[in-house]
Every structure is written in C-alpha cells, then in structure tokens.
Design an enzyme around this catalytic site. Structure first.
Site, short mmCIF file in Angstrom:
data_model
loop_
_atom_site.label_atom_id
_atom_site.label_comp_id
_atom_site.label_asym_id
_atom_site.label_seq_id
_atom_site.Cartn_x
_atom_site.Cartn_y
_atom_site.Cartn_z
N CYS A 35 -48.75 14.32 -5.30
CA CYS A 35 -47.34 14.69 -5.38
C CYS A 35 -46.67 14.64 -4.02
CB CYS A 35 -47.17 16.07 -6.01
SG CYS A 35 -47.76 17.42 -4.97
N CYS A 64 -41.54 21.50 -2.84
CA CYS A 64 -41.93 22.03 -4.14
C CYS A 64 -41.63 23.53 -4.23
CB CYS A 64 -43.42 21.80 -4.38
SG CYS A 64 -44.03 22.67 -5.81
N CYS A 108 -49.88 23.56 -7.79
CA CYS A 108 -49.04 24.12 -6.72
C CYS A 108 -49.67 25.41 -6.19
CB CYS A 108 -47.63 24.39 -7.22
SG CYS A 108 -46.85 23.00 -8.08
FE1 FES Z 1 -47.29 19.26 -6.14
FE2 FES Z 1 -45.91 21.55 -6.42
S1 FES Z 1 -45.51 19.61 -7.37
S2 FES Z 1 -47.52 21.12 -5.03
#
Ligand code: FES
Length: 171
Positions: A35, A64, A108
C-alpha cells in the site's frame, strides 16, 4: 464511510503524539510495500520505581488514516510500560479501542505493531562476541521519506518491511 462519532473517527480527527521526538532512545521504522504506507515511531524511556519505562512515544506516518489512528492510540497505551510489556501488545490490542477494523485495514494496525517491534527489539549485530552488549536502536532525525524503500521486491501478500537493515515479516 465511518461513523463521525466513532472512536476511529475521533482518533483520525485528533491524533496525538505526532512528530519527531528529540533525544529519543529508540526509533523504529516500517513500510508496507503493497500500500506504500510507512510509519516511524520514536520512544523515550525514564526510570520509575526501579523500572525503565516508556516516558513518551511519538510517530510520523504517510497518509493512511487508520494507521495514524492506531499509532495515536498505541503511543498513549505504551506510556508507563517497560519495553517487554509494550512488546507483548498485539496489533489487536493496540487498536482495540477503535473497535473491529475492516479486513482491508487490519494490516494498518500490524504496521504500528511492526514499528513498535522495530524500535524495541534488540538489533542484530555483525559481531556476535558474547561480551558485547547490543547497541541501542540508532537515533536519527532523517526525514521519513529518505528511508522509504520504493524498490522493495513484491512477493505476493502484504509485506511489512522493517527498515534500517532489519528483515521483513510477511503478514
Ligand atoms: Fe496500508 Fe493503512 S492502507 S497501512
């Protein structure tokens, strides 16, 4: 869409402990090559009743909101704990005040756990002499972007990478 009254929304609106911590005793940095999120945590200890406990922790993160919310909670939660006690906190425990996270956001909270572990676990050294003490985690005020490994190989699944020379862990 998040409920604006939810603990997650509140933590996103008012994150605590953001920024570098001068004179930190330990720093942990992790990145998620899937991500693109990256998180760094600074930790300062103090002596309290004969124990070395966490006095303060701060963090920086890109983008995020869930990682920011969990890191905000985690930096509050680990205050007053020893390094060992903090290491015993799972990603679920660190994010528990937010309620259950959706499946695509679980990593996350794992990123926050990874930053904590990166900061608090002893570093491997090149010199295995038994009499040598393990050095403290390197303290650097380098910009978070400067250490981001954009060229990390992708091997499928999510991969949290401990930066600063540590090996990664698949999640
Ligand atoms: Fe990857 Fe939150 S979307 S750490």
């Amino acid at each position: 869409m998040n409920d604006p009254q939810s603990p997650l929304s509140e933590a996103i609106r008012n994150p605590k402990n953001i920024g570098e911590l001068a004179d930190a005793d330990a720093i942990g940095t992790v990145g998620n090559s899937e991500c693109g999120e990256m998180l760094r945590m600074w930790i300062k200890f103090k002596e309290e009743k004969g124990r070395r406990v966490i006095d303060r922790a701060t963090f920086q993160s890109f983008g995020c909101e869930t990682a920011i919310a969990v890191a905000s909670l985690a930096t509050e939660m680990i205050r007053g704990k020893t390094a060992q006690e903090a290491l015993e906190l799972s990603s679920e425990a660190l994010s528990s005040a937010l309620g259950p996270l959706p499946p695509m956001k679980i990593h996350c909270s794992q990123l926050v756990e990874g930053a904590l572990r990166s900061a608090l676990l002893p570093r491997k050294t090149e010199d295995p002499r038994p009499s040598q003490t393990t050095p403290a985690a390197p303290v650097s005020n380098a910009n978070l972007l400067a250490n981001f490994g954009h060229d990390q190989p992708k091997t499928g699944g999510l991969r949290i990478v401990l930066l600063d020379g540590e090996s990664g862990q698949n999640v």
